[in-house]
Each structure stands twice: as structure tokens, then as C-alpha cells.
Scaffold this motif. Structure first.
Motif, PDB file in Angstrom:
ATOM      1  N   PRO A  17     -89.525  20.546  42.028  1.00  0.00           N
ATOM      2  CA  PRO A  17     -88.763  19.821  43.053  1.00  0.00           C
ATOM      3  C   PRO A  17     -87.331  19.498  42.632  1.00  0.00           C
ATOM      4  O   PRO A  17     -86.505  19.141  43.482  1.00  0.00           O
ATOM      5  CB  PRO A  17     -89.562  18.530  43.237  1.00  0.00           C
ATOM      6  CG  PRO A  17     -90.262  18.340  41.937  1.00  0.00           C
ATOM      7  CD  PRO A  17     -90.573  19.720  41.427  1.00  0.00           C
ATOM      8  N   GLY A  18     -87.021  19.627  41.344  1.00  0.00           N
ATOM      9  CA  GLY A  18     -85.669  19.367  40.859  1.00  0.00           C
ATOM     10  C   GLY A  18     -85.540  18.013  40.189  1.00  0.00           C
ATOM     11  O   GLY A  18     -86.278  17.078  40.492  1.00  0.00           O
ATOM     12  N   THR A  19     -84.569  17.922  39.276  1.00  0.00           N
ATOM     13  CA  THR A  19     -84.250  16.666  38.610  1.00  0.00           C
ATOM     14  C   THR A  19     -82.732  16.528  38.540  1.00  0.00           C
ATOM     15  O   THR A  19     -82.027  17.492  38.233  1.00  0.00           O
ATOM     16  CB  THR A  19     -84.892  16.604  37.212  1.00  0.00           C
ATOM     17  OG1 THR A  19     -84.680  15.311  36.638  1.00  0.00           O
ATOM     18  CG2 THR A  19     -84.346  17.669  36.260  1.00  0.00           C
ATOM     19  N   GLN A  20     -82.247  15.335  38.842  1.00  0.00           N
ATOM     20  CA  GLN A  20     -80.811  15.102  38.905  1.00  0.00           C
ATOM     21  C   GLN A  20     -80.239  14.877  37.514  1.00  0.00           C
ATOM     22  O   GLN A  20     -80.770  14.074  36.738  1.00  0.00           O
ATOM     23  CB  GLN A  20     -80.512  13.883  39.779  1.00  0.00           C
ATOM     24  CG  GLN A  20     -79.041  13.505  39.860  1.00  0.00           C
ATOM     25  CD  GLN A  20     -78.212  14.507  40.654  1.00  0.00           C
ATOM     26  OE1 GLN A  20     -78.611  14.935  41.736  1.00  0.00           O
ATOM     27  NE2 GLN A  20     -77.060  14.894  40.114  1.00  0.00           N
ATOM     28  N   VAL A  21     -79.153  15.578  37.221  1.00  0.00           N
ATOM     29  CA  VAL A  21     -78.372  15.349  36.003  1.00  0.00           C
ATOM     30  C   VAL A  21     -76.959  14.954  36.442  1.00  0.00           C
ATOM     31  O   VAL A  21     -76.313  15.698  37.185  1.00  0.00           O
ATOM     32  CB  VAL A  21     -78.321  16.607  35.118  1.00  0.00           C
ATOM     33  CG1 VAL A  21     -77.337  16.399  33.964  1.00  0.00           C
ATOM     34  CG2 VAL A  21     -79.709  16.927  34.584  1.00  0.00           C
ATOM     35  N   THR A  22     -76.523  13.785  36.003  1.00  0.00           N
ATOM     36  CA  THR A  22     -75.189  13.296  36.339  1.00  0.00           C
ATOM     37  C   THR A  22     -74.422  13.027  35.060  1.00  0.00           C
ATOM     38  O   THR A  22     -74.893  12.276  34.199  1.00  0.00           O
ATOM     39  CB  THR A  22     -75.264  12.025  37.188  1.00  0.00           C
ATOM     40  OG1 THR A  22     -76.016  12.291  38.374  1.00  0.00           O
ATOM     41  CG2 THR A  22     -73.867  11.545  37.577  1.00  0.00           C
ATOM     42  N   VAL A  23     -73.259  13.659  34.930  1.00  0.00           N
ATOM     43  CA  VAL A  23     -72.403  13.468  33.764  1.00  0.00           C
ATOM     44  C   VAL A  23     -71.157  12.715  34.223  1.00  0.00           C
ATOM     45  O   VAL A  23     -70.330  13.277  34.956  1.00  0.00           O
ATOM     46  CB  VAL A  23     -72.033  14.809  33.108  1.00  0.00           C
ATOM     47  CG1 VAL A  23     -71.245  14.564  31.819  1.00  0.00           C
ATOM     48  CG2 VAL A  23     -73.284  15.630  32.836  1.00  0.00           C
ATOM     49  N   SER A  24     -71.028  11.472  33.797  1.00  0.00           N
ATOM     50  CA  SER A  24     -69.946  10.622  34.279  1.00  0.00           C
ATOM     51  C   SER A  24     -69.653   9.540  33.250  1.00  0.00           C
ATOM     52  O   SER A  24     -70.564   9.047  32.590  1.00  0.00           O
ATOM     53  CB  SER A  24     -70.336   9.988  35.612  1.00  0.00           C
ATOM     54  OG  SER A  24     -69.308   9.149  36.098  1.00  0.00           O
TER      55      SER A  24
END
Length: 120
Positions: free
Chosen positions: A112-119
């Protein structure tokens, strides 16, 4: 019935690291190639890395030298070690597994997907 599911996404600062995992669970099948894809906001899904059942790997140019794909056959699990992360790595990461049932049928399955956020 096979279930493919990712884990390990989250928020990380630029230059940081994350490790994604993906397992294919169920019975009566083997897993051939496995891979990671990603879709950034407003962009099409793209290949990040692939690994064959024999361990041959393939990477997108944008992640070469920073990401490493590996797998554990006994657990039907694939990993993506992501180092030196950049804001442009922000995306939903999807696991792909080429499933072959014991009676011969083969198809692509997706998590289903997994969120990766680089900030910062």
C-alpha cells in the motif's frame, strides 16, 4: 492469499537515514524479483531499486551510492537502506514483489506504500 506490506517510513532531516522493510506473507508461493518504487507529489511512479532472486541489483541513477537494496529469502523480505537523504527523495515508497504460485501462476503484487518525508 499473498499480502505485501511495507514499514519504516517517516520524517527525517536532510542528510539523515531511514531503512524501509517489505515482507510478502502467505503460503504456497515463492518470490522472484523484489523492488522499491516511489511516487513524489505531481510526478509519475519511478523505479528506485530492484533485486533479483539471484541477488542482482539495479538502481536509479538518482540514488546510486546512497541507497542499498537487500533481501532475506527465508523471510520473503526486502530492505531499502537510504542514506544521505535529500528533500527530493520525499515520496510514497511502494514495494513490488513478483509472486509465483506453486501451481505456476505469476504476477506482480504491490504494497500500500509508506511515506518518506525529508525536511529540516
Amino acid at each position: 492469499q499473498v499480502q505485501v506490506r511495507e514499514s519504516g517510513g517517516g520524517l527525517v532531516q536532510p542528510g539523515g537515514s531511514l531503512r524501509l522493510s517489505c515482507a510478502a506473507s502467505g503460503s504456497g508461493f515463492t518470490v522472484n524479483a523484489m523492488g522499491w518504487y516511489r511516487r513524489a507529489p505531481g510526478k509519475q511512479r519511478e523505479l528506485v531499486a530492484q533485486i533479483t532472486s539471484g541477488g542482482i541489483t539495479n538502481y536509479a541513477d538518482s540514488v546510486k551510492g546512497r541507497f542499498t537494496i537487500s533481501r532475506e529469502h527465508a523471510k520473503n523480505t526486502v530492505y531499502l537502506q537510504m542514506n544521505s537523504l535529500k528533500p527530493e527523495d520525499t515520496a510514497v515508497y511502494y514495494c513490488n514483489a513478483v509472486i509465483r504460485y506453486d501451481f505456476g501462476y505469476q504476477y506482480d503484487d504491490w504494497g500500500p506504500g509508506t511515506q518518506v518525508t525529508v525536511s529540516p
